[in-house]
Enzyme design. Structure first.
Site, PDB file in Angstrom:
ATOM      1  N   GLU A   3      -7.916  -1.498  -5.337  1.00 24.65           N
ATOM      2  CA  GLU A   3      -6.221  -1.958  -5.462  1.00 24.65           C
ATOM      3  C   GLU A   3      -5.563  -2.557  -6.113  1.00 24.65           C
ATOM      4  O   GLU A   3      -6.134  -3.456  -6.641  1.00 24.65           O
ATOM      5  CB  GLU A   3      -5.562  -2.100  -4.277  1.00 24.65           C
ATOM      6  CG  GLU A   3      -5.662  -1.242  -2.383  1.00 24.65           C
ATOM      7  CD  GLU A   3      -4.788  -1.350  -1.856  1.00 24.65           C
ATOM      8  OE1 GLU A   3      -4.651  -2.522  -1.646  1.00 24.65           O
ATOM      9  OE2 GLU A   3      -5.174  -0.253  -0.976  1.00 24.65           O
ATOM     10  N   HIS A  39      -0.605   0.968   0.656  1.00 19.16           N
ATOM     11  CA  HIS A  39      -0.981   0.459   1.101  1.00 19.16           C
ATOM     12  C   HIS A  39       1.010  -0.596   1.389  1.00 19.16           C
ATOM     13  O   HIS A  39       1.131  -1.902   2.094  1.00 19.16           O
ATOM     14  CB  HIS A  39      -1.893  -1.276   0.467  1.00 19.16           C
ATOM     15  CG  HIS A  39      -2.220  -2.060   2.185  1.00 19.16           C
ATOM     16  ND1 HIS A  39      -3.688  -2.241   1.285  1.00 19.16           N
ATOM     17  CD2 HIS A  39      -1.505  -2.749   2.547  1.00 19.16           C
ATOM     18  CE1 HIS A  39      -4.185  -3.158   2.202  1.00 19.16           C
ATOM     19  NE2 HIS A  39      -2.706  -2.966   3.465  1.00 19.16           N
TER      20      HIS A  39
END
Length: 411
Positions: A271, A294
Site C-alpha cells: 500500500e 484501507h
C-alpha cells in the site's frame, strides 16, 4: 496516596504522535496534564524515526509507521507505543518486549464502522452499483435488472467470527440474510447464525463471502486459486481484513472467468505510504469491483473511539503501571495502596529475580505493602508498593538487580 504526584512531572513527558491521530486523543492527554506533545501529519521513514524518537517517552502511530528494532534501540527514553489502529504488525514486538516497552492498540474500537461498510458493500455488489455508477459518469444509461438481486434470502459466509465478523452477522440477519461462519475456534453464534466446521463447506454454501481474519501463517493467501474455485459460481468476495489473505492474481483470474462476479477490497499486500502516492493493483478496471484505500474503520466516530481507548491505556500505564492490553509487557494491574510509593521493575525472565528482589529489600528492612508479578517468555514485570519513607532506597536496590531492563518510580 495522591495519584497526581508522579515522580516524573507530566509536563516533561515527551509525546510524539504521527499520522493525524485523532484530536480526541490529544484532548485526553492534555486533560491529563500531558502538554509536551508533537504532532506530525504523516508517517516517517526508519531513518527519520531514529532521529525523532530520541528523548521521547511515548510514541503514537497508526498503520503506516513501521517501528523497527533499530527505531526501538534508538529510543533512549521510550516507555510505551500506542498503535491507534486495530493491528500491531507494523511494530517489532519482540524488540519492544526485550526493551520493556509496552505496546497498546485498540482492537475493538472500529468494529461498527467496518461492519456497516461491509453490509453496504453487500448491497452495492449484489446490485452491481459500481458498474452502473461508472457507466452513468461516462454518459451511458444502464437501466436493467439482469444480474441484480436482493440480499434477503441470500447466504452470507463470514470467515473469522470475532468482534467485526459477529457484528456483521447481526446486521446481515437484520437484512434478511442467512448467515454461516467459519472460525478456527468454537464460537457461540449471534442470532440464527450457524458455525461451519470446514472452510470448503462455507465457500460452497455462500452467495457472499466476507473475510475478517488476522494476518498470520495460517491465513496468508487463504483465498487462492483453489479456494476461490470452491466458492459458488457467481458469488461475491469482500476482503476488509488484511492485505495478504487473498491472492489478488488468483482473484483477478476468477473474476475474468466469471467464477466471482463481484469483489470489494480495502487492504492490499503493498500500500502507498501516504495520500497522493501512486497505487496499482491487478484488480483495477475489473467489472463490479470496488476498491477502497484501507478505510474500513476510517470514520470520525471510530477514530475518536480509538483515540480515547489507546490514550486511556497509555495514561493508566504511565500513572499506575497498569499494563492490561499490552502486547509486550505482561498484563498486570494492582490497586493503589495508601501511604506507599509505587515502583515498576521490568527484568529478563530468568530464575531467581523475584527472590532476589524480596530478599534484598527484606535485608534492608524495607516493607513491601503490595506486590504483583507476571511474566511472559522474554520478560517479567513486577509492581511494588513500598512504604513511602523507604522508597528511594528500594528504588536504588531494584536498579541493581541482575537482569534488570527498566526500573521506574511512578509516584
Amino acid at each position: 496516596m495522591n495519584a497526581t504526584a508522579t515522580s516524573y512531572p507530566r509536563n516533561k513527558i515527551k509525546i510524539l504522535l504521527l499520522e493525524n491521530i485523532s484530536d480526541a486523543a490529544v484532548a485526553e492527554l492534555e486533560t491529563g496534564g500531558y502538554h509536551e506533545i508533537s504532532r506530525l501529519g504523516g508517517a516517517l521513514s526508519e531513518a527519520e524515526l531514529i532521529e525523532a524518537v530520541k528523548g521521547v517517552h511515548l510514541i503514537g502511530i497508526r498503520s503506516k509507521t513501521h517501528i523497527s528494532r533499530a527505531v526501538i534501540d534508538a529510543a533512549d527514553k521510550l516507555l510505551a507505543i500506542g498503535a491507534f489502529c486495530i493491528g500491531v504488525n507494523q511494530i517489532d514486538l519482540q524488540a519492544a518486549t526485550e526493551k520493556g516497552v509496552a505496546v497498546f492498540n485498540a482492537p475493538y474500537s472500529n468494529t461498527r464502522s467496518v461492519a456497516e461498510l461491509v453490509i453496504g458493500l453487500c448491497v452495492m455488489l449484489i446490485r452491481k452499483i459500481a458498474d452502473k455508477n461508472a457507466a452513468a459518469h461516462r454518459g451511458e444509461w444502464l437501466k436493467e435488472a439482469k444480474g441484480s438481486y436482493e440480499l434477503r434470502g441470500k447466504t452470507l459466509g463470514i470467515i473469522g467470527y470475532g468482534n467485526i465478523g459477529s457484528q456483521v452477522s447481526i446486521m446481515a440477519e437484520a437484512m434478511g440474510m442467512q448467515v454461516v461462519y467459519f472460525d478456527i475456534a468454537i464460537k457461540l453464534p449471534h442470532g440464527n447464525a450457524k458455525q461451519i466446521r470446514e472452510l470448503s463447506d462455507l465457500l460452497e454454501q455462500s452467495d457472499i463471502v466476507t473475510l475478517h481474519v488476522p494476518s498470520n501463517a495460517t491465513t496468508r493467501n487463504m483465498m487462492n486459486a483453489e479456494t476461490l474455485h470452491k466458492m459458488r459460481k457467481g458469488s461475491i468476495l469482500i476482503n476488509y481484513s488484511r492485505g495478504d489473505v487473498v491472492d489478488l492474481e488468483a482473484l483477478k483470474t476468477a473474476i475474468d472467468e466469471g467464477q466471482i462476479v463481484g469483489a470489494a477490497v480495502d487492504v492490499f499486500p503493498l500500500e502507498p505510504e501516504k495520500n497522493g502516492d501512486p497505487f496499482e493493483t491487478v484488480l483495477q478496471n475489473l467489472p463490479n469491483v470496488i476498491l477502497t484505500p484501507h478505510i474500513g474503520g476510517s470514520t470520525e466516530e471510530a477514530q475518536a473511539n480509538i483515540g480515547l481507548d489507546v490514550t486511556s491505556k497509555l495514561i493508566k500505564y504511565l500513572e499506575f503501571g497498569t499494563s492490561e492490553g499490552s502486547h509486550t509487557v505482561p498484563p498486570v494491574s494492582l490497586p493503589p495502596q495508601a501511604g506507599t510509593h509505587r515502583i515498576l521493575h521490568i527484568h529478563q525472565n530468568i530464575p531467581g529475580v523475584l527472590g532476589e528482589i524480596n530478599s534484598r529489600l527484606s535485608a534492608r528492612g524495607i516493607n513491601i505493602v503490595g506486590q504483583y508479578l507476571k511474566t511472559n517468555e522474554t520478560i517479567g514485570y513486577v509492581i511494588l508498593d513500598i512504604d513511602s519513607a523507604l522508597s528511594k532506597d528500594a528504588f536504588e536496590i531494584l536498579k541493581d538487580i541482575d537482569g534488570t531492563i527498566k526500573t521506574r518510580m511512578i509516584y
